[in-house]
Design a protein around this motif. Structure first.
Motif, PDB file in Angstrom:
ATOM      1  N   TRP A   1       0.758  -1.247  -0.052  1.00 47.11           N
ATOM      2  CA  TRP A   1       0.001  -0.099  -0.013  1.00 47.11           C
ATOM      3  C   TRP A   1       0.856   1.356  -0.029  1.00 47.11           C
ATOM      4  CZ3 TRP A   1       0.740   3.277   4.184  1.00 47.11           C
ATOM      5  CH2 TRP A   1       1.296   2.642   5.355  1.00 47.11           C
TER       6      TRP A   1
ATOM      7  N   GLY B   1       6.629 -12.565  -1.286  1.00 50.08           N
ATOM      8  CA  GLY B   1       6.032 -13.032  -2.459  1.00 50.08           C
ATOM      9  C   GLY B   1       4.534 -12.612  -2.249  1.00 50.08           C
ATOM     10  N   ASN B   2       4.220 -11.503  -1.919  1.00 49.44           N
ATOM     11  CA  ASN B   2       2.875 -11.049  -1.784  1.00 49.44           C
ATOM     12  C   ASN B   2       2.348 -10.806  -3.298  1.00 49.44           C
ATOM     13  OD1 ASN B   2       1.183 -10.861   0.506  1.00 49.44           O
ATOM     14  ND2 ASN B   2       2.772  -9.472   1.305  1.00 49.44           N
ATOM     15  N   PRO B   3       1.043 -10.784  -3.670  1.00 49.99           N
ATOM     16  CA  PRO B   3       0.597 -10.445  -4.664  1.00 49.99           C
ATOM     17  C   PRO B   3       0.483  -8.742  -4.799  1.00 49.99           C
ATOM     18  CG  PRO B   3      -1.383 -11.283  -3.567  1.00 49.99           C
ATOM     19  CD  PRO B   3       0.004 -11.491  -2.895  1.00 49.99           C
ATOM     20  N   ILE B   4       0.509  -8.062  -5.922  1.00 46.38           N
ATOM     21  CA  ILE B   4       0.531  -6.812  -6.118  1.00 46.38           C
ATOM     22  C   ILE B   4      -0.801  -6.092  -5.614  1.00 46.38           C
ATOM     23  CG2 ILE B   4      -0.390  -6.712  -8.491  1.00 46.38           C
ATOM     24  CD1 ILE B   4       2.180  -4.131  -8.434  1.00 46.38           C
ATOM     25  N   GLU B   5      -0.737  -5.082  -4.882  1.00 45.41           N
ATOM     26  CA  GLU B   5      -1.853  -4.323  -4.505  1.00 45.41           C
ATOM     27  C   GLU B   5      -2.758  -3.856  -5.547  1.00 45.41           C
ATOM     28  OE1 GLU B   5      -3.329  -4.396  -1.436  1.00 45.41           O
ATOM     29  OE2 GLU B   5      -1.603  -5.031  -0.256  1.00 45.41           O
ATOM     30  N   GLU B   6      -4.054  -3.902  -5.616  1.00 44.38           N
ATOM     31  CA  GLU B   6      -5.045  -3.667  -6.841  1.00 44.38           C
ATOM     32  C   GLU B   6      -5.232  -2.203  -6.736  1.00 44.38           C
ATOM     33  OE1 GLU B   6      -5.605  -5.520  -9.776  1.00 44.38           O
ATOM     34  OE2 GLU B   6      -4.472  -7.389  -9.009  1.00 44.38           O
TER      35      GLU B   6
ATOM     36  N   ALA C   1       1.934   1.791  -3.482  1.00 49.15           N
ATOM     37  CA  ALA C   1       1.259   2.349  -4.364  1.00 49.15           C
ATOM     38  C   ALA C   1       0.956   3.786  -3.934  1.00 49.15           C
ATOM     39  CB  ALA C   1      -0.181   1.786  -4.107  1.00 49.15           C
TER      40      ALA C   1
END
Lengths: 220, 220
Positions: free
Chosen positions: B175, B194-199, B178
Motif C-alpha cells: 500500500w 512473495g505477496n501479490p501486487i495491491e490492486e 502504491a
C-alpha cells in the motif's frame, strides 16, 4: 429527541457474508475464508484510495479487492469469476430483524448512508423489498471519497437539515461507529459478533446486539 | 538518474516481526498471531485516524492497536504489558542485508520517511547502529497525518529540493508502494514475502526480494 435514523448498509442492514454461498460454489470449502479476506481488503482499499486521493467507485473497489484476495489465496480465476462473485453483492440478505426494526423506528425518517454506489445500493434494497422504508439512499459517489471522511457523514446532515445530535447513526462496523461519533452524530453500535471496541478515542452512545434491540431502547 | 534513496522504516529496514519474541515470552505459543494482528490493526488505525482528522502519534497508535488486538484475542493484560510490548518497537532487528545495501546505495543521499514518531525512529536507528548512514530521518509528526496521504511523501521532496522522479522510494508495504508511486516517486517494492501486487491502480518501477538486489539493479 432522535428525528432521523441513518443506517450503514453493508454489515448493518445487509449480511456481507451472504456472498459465502457464491464463493463456496466456485471454491468448495473456501467460501468463508474468501469472503472474510475480500471484505477486509475491500475496506482497506476504500481507506487507502480516499487517503491517496485516487477514488474509484465501490464497484471497482469490489472487483479490485476480490482480485487481490483470490491472488493472495493462490486461487485461479477469470474475469467471469470476478463478475459472478461481485454480482452477489447485489443480492445480499438483510439480517433477520431488519423489517421489524425498520417498522419500530418509524415514523422517524429513515435513510441509508453507504460507501456503495447509488446503483448498487438501489438494487440491493429493491431485491430485499425494502425500498418503501427509506426517504433517501445516500452514496459517497458524488463526493469521491469514503467513510470515515467527515464529509461523508455531512451528506446526511445536508440532506436532512437537522442538527447532528438529532440523527441516530447505526453501524455494525466499529470503525464506522468511531467515524460517525467523531463527526458528531448520536451513534449506535450494532455489535453483532461481540467484537471489542475500536480504540479510536470515541465511544458510541448505544451498544446493542441487533437493530431491534436499539429500536426498543430509543422508544422507551 | 537516482540522486537520493528514501526508505520506509517498519517492514522495509526493520523487521516488525522482531516483536514476536517479546509477545511469545508473555503469551507462549501466540507470539506470531499477536504480532500479525497488532501490525494489521496498527496500519488500520493510521489510515482511519488520518481520514477522520483525529491524529494521535504513532506511539499512541501502537498502544491502542495492541490493546485492541489483545482484547480481540481474549488475552489478559495490564498497562505494564502494553508498555513492555510497545517498547519492543524500539529494538527492531534490521533485515540481514540492510548494512550491505546501505553501503551499495552510497554515495547517494539516504533518508528515512516513516509513520513513526521522530523519537521512535531515532532510537530504533541508533539501537541498530545505523545512524551514520542517513542524512535525514523524516517523521509524519509535524504534519499530523499518515501515509499514503501525498503530503507525507512531499516531506522528502521539500527536504531534498530535487524532482520526484530522481527520488527512489523503497518500501516492503504494498500500500505504501502504491501511495508513493501515485505521488510520483520512482518506486521499488521490496516484496520480501512473495505477496501479490495491491490492486490500487499503480505499479512500482522495480520489484525485488530484498534491498541489496535493488541496490545492484540501479548500480548497473
Amino acid at each position: 429527541m432522535i428525528e432521523a435514523v441513518v443506517f450503514d448498509a453493508y454489515g448493518t442492514l445487509f449480511d456481507v457474508n451472504s456472498v459465502i454461498d457464491a464463493c463456496e460454489q466456485l471454491y468448495p470449502g473456501k467460501g468463508t475464508f474468501i469472503s472474510q479476506t475480500w471484505r477486509q481488503k475491500q475496506l482497506e482499499y476504500t481507506w487507502l484510495r480516499a487517503l491517496m486521493n485516487r477514488f474509484v467507485d465501490f464497484e471497482a473497489i469490489n472487483r479490485d479487492s476480490l482480485r487481490f484476495s483470490l491472488n493472495k489465496l493462490k486461487l485461479e480465476f477469470s474475469e467471469d469469476t470476478i463478475e459472478k462473485l461481485t454480482a452477489a453483492y447485489l443480492n445480499l440478505t438483510p439480517y433477520p430483524e431488519v423489517v421489524d426494526a425498520l417498522n419500530a423506528f418509524q415514523p422517524r425518517q429513515l435513510l441509508i448512508l453507504s460507501n456503495g454506489t447509488s446503483k448498487m445500493l438501489h438494487i440491493v434494497v429493491e431485491n430485499a423489498g425494502l425500498e418503501s422504508y427509506f426517504t433517501a439512499i445516500l452514496s459517497v459517489d458524488a463526493l469521491k471519497t469514503y467513510k470515515p471522511n467527515p464529509q461523508v457523514y455531512q451528506l446526511a446532515v445536508t440532506k436532512l437539515g437537522i442538527s447532528k445530535e438529532k440523527v441516530l447513526f447505526l453501524s455494525s462496523n466499529g470503525w464506522d461507529v468511531a467515524g460517525s461519533k467523531s463527526f458528531g452524530f448520536t451513534v449506535g453500535w450494532i455489535n453483532r459478533t461481540g467484537n471489542p471496541i475500536e480504540e479510536l478515542g470515541v465511544q458510541p452512545d448505544y451498544q446493542v446486539q441487533d437493530l431491534l434491540e436499539l429500536a426498543h431502547l430509543i422508544s422507551r
